[in-house]
Write a protein that holds these residues in place. Structure first.
Motif, PDB file in Angstrom:
ATOM      1  N   GLU A 180       1.879  -8.128  -2.468  1.00  0.00           N
ATOM      2  CA  GLU A 180       2.817  -8.770  -3.158  1.00  0.00           C
ATOM      3  C   GLU A 180       2.887  -7.911  -4.895  1.00  0.00           C
ATOM      4  O   GLU A 180       3.359  -7.622  -5.573  1.00  0.00           O
ATOM      5  CB  GLU A 180       3.027 -10.414  -3.806  1.00  0.00           C
ATOM      6  N   ILE A 181       1.358  -8.270  -4.450  1.00  0.00           N
ATOM      7  CA  ILE A 181       1.040  -7.099  -5.927  1.00  0.00           C
ATOM      8  C   ILE A 181       1.398  -5.356  -5.862  1.00  0.00           C
ATOM      9  O   ILE A 181       2.003  -4.685  -6.538  1.00  0.00           O
ATOM     10  CB  ILE A 181       0.085  -7.155  -6.114  1.00  0.00           C
ATOM     11  N   VAL A 182       0.849  -5.289  -4.964  1.00  0.00           N
ATOM     12  CA  VAL A 182       1.235  -3.898  -4.490  1.00  0.00           C
ATOM     13  C   VAL A 182       2.596  -3.374  -4.491  1.00  0.00           C
ATOM     14  O   VAL A 182       3.809  -2.689  -4.941  1.00  0.00           O
ATOM     15  CB  VAL A 182       0.642  -3.416  -2.989  1.00  0.00           C
ATOM     16  N   GLU A 183       3.580  -4.305  -3.738  1.00  0.00           N
ATOM     17  CA  GLU A 183       5.263  -4.658  -3.903  1.00  0.00           C
ATOM     18  C   GLU A 183       5.374  -3.819  -4.850  1.00  0.00           C
ATOM     19  O   GLU A 183       7.230  -3.410  -5.342  1.00  0.00           O
ATOM     20  CB  GLU A 183       5.407  -5.304  -2.255  1.00  0.00           C
ATOM     21  N   ALA A 184       5.291  -5.177  -6.047  1.00  0.00           N
ATOM     22  CA  ALA A 184       5.759  -5.355  -7.048  1.00  0.00           C
ATOM     23  C   ALA A 184       5.221  -3.172  -7.957  1.00  0.00           C
ATOM     24  O   ALA A 184       6.330  -3.914  -8.641  1.00  0.00           O
ATOM     25  CB  ALA A 184       4.887  -6.355  -7.578  1.00  0.00           C
ATOM     26  N   TYR A 185       4.733  -3.758  -7.812  1.00  0.00           N
ATOM     27  CA  TYR A 185       4.062  -2.506  -8.555  1.00  0.00           C
ATOM     28  C   TYR A 185       4.009  -0.842  -7.965  1.00  0.00           C
ATOM     29  O   TYR A 185       4.298   0.310  -8.357  1.00  0.00           O
ATOM     30  CB  TYR A 185       2.678  -2.008  -9.217  1.00  0.00           C
ATOM     31  N   CYS A 186       4.678  -0.859  -6.661  1.00  0.00           N
ATOM     32  CA  CYS A 186       4.856   0.317  -6.260  1.00  0.00           C
ATOM     33  C   CYS A 186       5.782   0.589  -5.389  1.00  0.00           C
ATOM     34  O   CYS A 186       6.314  -0.703  -4.880  1.00  0.00           O
ATOM     35  CB  CYS A 186       3.848   0.041  -4.948  1.00  0.00           C
ATOM     36  N   ASN A 187       6.515   2.036  -5.006  1.00  0.00           N
ATOM     37  CA  ASN A 187       7.026   2.313  -4.092  1.00  0.00           C
ATOM     38  C   ASN A 187       7.614   2.584  -2.626  1.00  0.00           C
ATOM     39  O   ASN A 187       6.098   3.358  -2.668  1.00  0.00           O
ATOM     40  CB  ASN A 187       8.314   3.295  -4.677  1.00  0.00           C
ATOM     41  N   GLN A 188       7.872   2.168  -1.702  1.00  0.00           N
ATOM     42  CA  GLN A 188       7.539   3.416  -0.489  1.00  0.00           C
ATOM     43  C   GLN A 188       7.986   3.864   0.087  1.00  0.00           C
ATOM     44  O   GLN A 188       8.675   4.307  -1.077  1.00  0.00           O
ATOM     45  CB  GLN A 188       8.522   1.914   0.843  1.00  0.00           C
ATOM     46  N   ILE A 229      -1.002   3.717  -0.917  1.00  0.00           N
ATOM     47  CA  ILE A 229      -1.557   2.985  -0.408  1.00  0.00           C
ATOM     48  C   ILE A 229      -1.034   2.246   1.095  1.00  0.00           C
ATOM     49  O   ILE A 229       0.174   2.020   0.753  1.00  0.00           O
ATOM     50  CB  ILE A 229      -1.830   1.155  -1.813  1.00  0.00           C
ATOM     51  N   TRP A 230      -1.724   1.970   1.663  1.00  0.00           N
ATOM     52  CA  TRP A 230      -1.135   1.476   2.964  1.00  0.00           C
ATOM     53  C   TRP A 230      -1.595  -0.238   3.175  1.00  0.00           C
ATOM     54  O   TRP A 230      -2.783  -0.670   2.717  1.00  0.00           O
ATOM     55  CB  TRP A 230      -2.736   2.406   4.121  1.00  0.00           C
ATOM     56  N   LEU A 231      -0.619  -1.147   3.502  1.00  0.00           N
ATOM     57  CA  LEU A 231      -1.173  -2.023   3.580  1.00  0.00           C
ATOM     58  C   LEU A 231      -0.518  -2.173   5.226  1.00  0.00           C
ATOM     59  O   LEU A 231      -0.245  -1.726   5.732  1.00  0.00           O
ATOM     60  CB  LEU A 231       0.654  -2.463   3.178  1.00  0.00           C
ATOM     61  N   HIS A 232      -1.575  -3.258   5.917  1.00  0.00           N
ATOM     62  CA  HIS A 232      -1.557  -3.613   7.175  1.00  0.00           C
ATOM     63  C   HIS A 232       0.104  -4.114   7.574  1.00  0.00           C
ATOM     64  O   HIS A 232       0.339  -4.892   6.797  1.00  0.00           O
ATOM     65  CB  HIS A 232      -2.748  -4.375   7.947  1.00  0.00           C
ATOM     66  N   ALA A 290      -5.422  -0.992   2.752  1.00  0.00           N
ATOM     67  CA  ALA A 290      -6.447   0.765   1.958  1.00  0.00           C
ATOM     68  C   ALA A 290      -6.110   2.025   1.269  1.00  0.00           C
ATOM     69  O   ALA A 290      -4.625   2.238   0.983  1.00  0.00           O
ATOM     70  CB  ALA A 290      -7.069   1.812   3.588  1.00  0.00           C
ATOM     71  N   VAL A 291      -6.837   3.038   1.014  1.00  0.00           N
ATOM     72  CA  VAL A 291      -5.555   4.373  -0.201  1.00  0.00           C
ATOM     73  C   VAL A 291      -6.565   5.502   0.895  1.00  0.00           C
ATOM     74  O   VAL A 291      -7.025   5.470   1.737  1.00  0.00           O
ATOM     75  CB  VAL A 291      -7.055   4.070  -1.142  1.00  0.00           C
ATOM     76  N   VAL A 292      -4.809   5.995   0.735  1.00  0.00           N
ATOM     77  CA  VAL A 292      -4.915   7.075   1.519  1.00  0.00           C
ATOM     78  C   VAL A 292      -5.800   8.640   0.932  1.00  0.00           C
ATOM     79  O   VAL A 292      -5.729   8.256  -0.713  1.00  0.00           O
ATOM     80  CB  VAL A 292      -3.074   7.911   1.435  1.00  0.00           C
ATOM     81  N   VAL A 293      -6.810   8.751   1.529  1.00  0.00           N
ATOM     82  CA  VAL A 293      -7.303  10.634   0.593  1.00  0.00           C
ATOM     83  C   VAL A 293      -7.847  11.543   1.287  1.00  0.00           C
ATOM     84  O   VAL A 293      -7.964  11.178   3.070  1.00  0.00           O
ATOM     85  CB  VAL A 293      -8.492  10.229  -0.022  1.00  0.00           C
ATOM     86  N   SER A 294      -7.405  11.874   1.417  1.00  0.00           N
ATOM     87  CA  SER A 294      -6.810  13.518   2.382  1.00  0.00           C
ATOM     88  C   SER A 294      -7.389  13.661   3.879  1.00  0.00           C
ATOM     89  O   SER A 294      -7.313  14.055   4.252  1.00  0.00           O
ATOM     90  CB  SER A 294      -9.141  14.446   2.253  1.00  0.00           C
ATOM     91  N   GLY A 295      -5.461  13.379   3.789  1.00  0.00           N
ATOM     92  CA  GLY A 295      -4.989  13.049   4.905  1.00  0.00           C
ATOM     93  C   GLY A 295      -4.991  12.137   6.049  1.00  0.00           C
ATOM     94  O   GLY A 295      -5.189  11.958   6.796  1.00  0.00           O
ATOM     95  N   PRO A 307      -3.505   5.309   9.863  1.00  0.00           N
ATOM     96  CA  PRO A 307      -2.733   4.215  10.670  1.00  0.00           C
ATOM     97  C   PRO A 307      -1.525   5.264  10.633  1.00  0.00           C
ATOM     98  O   PRO A 307      -0.751   5.536   9.307  1.00  0.00           O
ATOM     99  CB  PRO A 307      -3.081   2.786   9.925  1.00  0.00           C
ATOM    100  N   THR A 308      -0.831   4.235  12.034  1.00  0.00           N
ATOM    101  CA  THR A 308       0.708   5.035  11.787  1.00  0.00           C
ATOM    102  C   THR A 308       1.298   3.253  12.176  1.00  0.00           C
ATOM    103  O   THR A 308       2.446   3.605  11.559  1.00  0.00           O
ATOM    104  CB  THR A 308       0.782   4.938  13.252  1.00  0.00           C
ATOM    105  N   GLU A 309       0.757   2.523  11.723  1.00  0.00           N
ATOM    106  CA  GLU A 309       1.560   1.375  12.176  1.00  0.00           C
ATOM    107  C   GLU A 309       1.075   1.015  10.890  1.00  0.00           C
ATOM    108  O   GLU A 309       0.500   0.860   9.864  1.00  0.00           O
ATOM    109  CB  GLU A 309       0.679   0.011  12.850  1.00  0.00           C
ATOM    110  N   GLY A 310       2.166   0.204   9.862  1.00  0.00           N
ATOM    111  CA  GLY A 310       1.738  -0.063   8.416  1.00  0.00           C
ATOM    112  C   GLY A 310       2.480   0.518   7.459  1.00  0.00           C
ATOM    113  O   GLY A 310       3.515   1.240   7.968  1.00  0.00           O
ATOM    114  N   THR A 311       2.468   0.264   6.790  1.00  0.00           N
ATOM    115  CA  THR A 311       3.507   0.457   5.415  1.00  0.00           C
ATOM    116  C   THR A 311       2.730   1.407   4.586  1.00  0.00           C
ATOM    117  O   THR A 311       2.127   0.979   3.800  1.00  0.00           O
ATOM    118  CB  THR A 311       4.691  -0.811   4.917  1.00  0.00           C
ATOM    119  N   TYR A 312       3.533   2.943   4.074  1.00  0.00           N
ATOM    120  CA  TYR A 312       2.729   3.000   2.752  1.00  0.00           C
ATOM    121  C   TYR A 312       3.530   3.093   0.907  1.00  0.00           C
ATOM    122  O   TYR A 312       4.479   3.085   1.769  1.00  0.00           O
ATOM    123  CB  TYR A 312       2.750   4.372   3.033  1.00  0.00           C
TER     124      TYR A 312
END
Length: 134
Positions: free
Chosen positions: A69-77, A86-89, A97-102, A120-125
């Motif tokens: 919920e914090i990620v969704e409040a402070y971030c844009n998809q 940021i990746w959410l399951h 998880a955090v994206v770094v170097s692809g 991951p290919t599933e989930g939301t960034y």
């Protein structure tokens, strides 16, 4: 003036260099540190807990159900990712998880540290945006 990318990489490097520990070096704290970094705050990542149950209780006391919920409040998809996103399951909002170097910085199989893993290919960034109250 600080270089934002270098600061993001410092957070990621700290996670890799130190053992996994609830409330200090876990996937939720790493993500909250990134949000705090972008916003110039420390309030989100300044937490003390030694278990998932304690961490959730602290979030609940602040009005959050989970860190997702914090990620969704402070971030844009986002569709295209960059370092620090940021990746959410897709099913468990406490797994992130955090994206770094692809790739993503994720918890290793033994759950005692972090490692770089395929994105991951599933989930939301999400990408952190500067949060403005009100």
């Amino acid at each position: 003036m600080k270089n934002l990318h270098n600061e993001i990489m410092n957070i990621i490097q700290y996670a890799i260099d130190n053992p996994y520990k609830f409330g200090d070096n876990d996937c939720n704290i790493i993500v909250l540190r990134l949000i705090d970094l972008i916003n110039g705050t420390t309030q989100l990542s300044n937490r003390q807990y030694t278990s998932v149950k304690e961490g959730i209780a602290g979030l609940n006391a602040e009005g959050w159900n989970h860190t997702g919920e914090i990620v969704e409040a402070y971030c844009n998809q986002v569709q295209a990712t960059t370092d620090g996103d940021i990746w959410l399951h897709p099913e468990n909002p406490l797994i992130m998880a955090v994206v770094v170097s692809g790739r993503v910085l994720g918890v290793n199989e033994n759950h005692d540290g972090f490692e770089l893993q395929p994105k991951p290919t599933e989930g939301t960034y999400y990408r952190v945006r500067k949060h403005i109250d009100g």
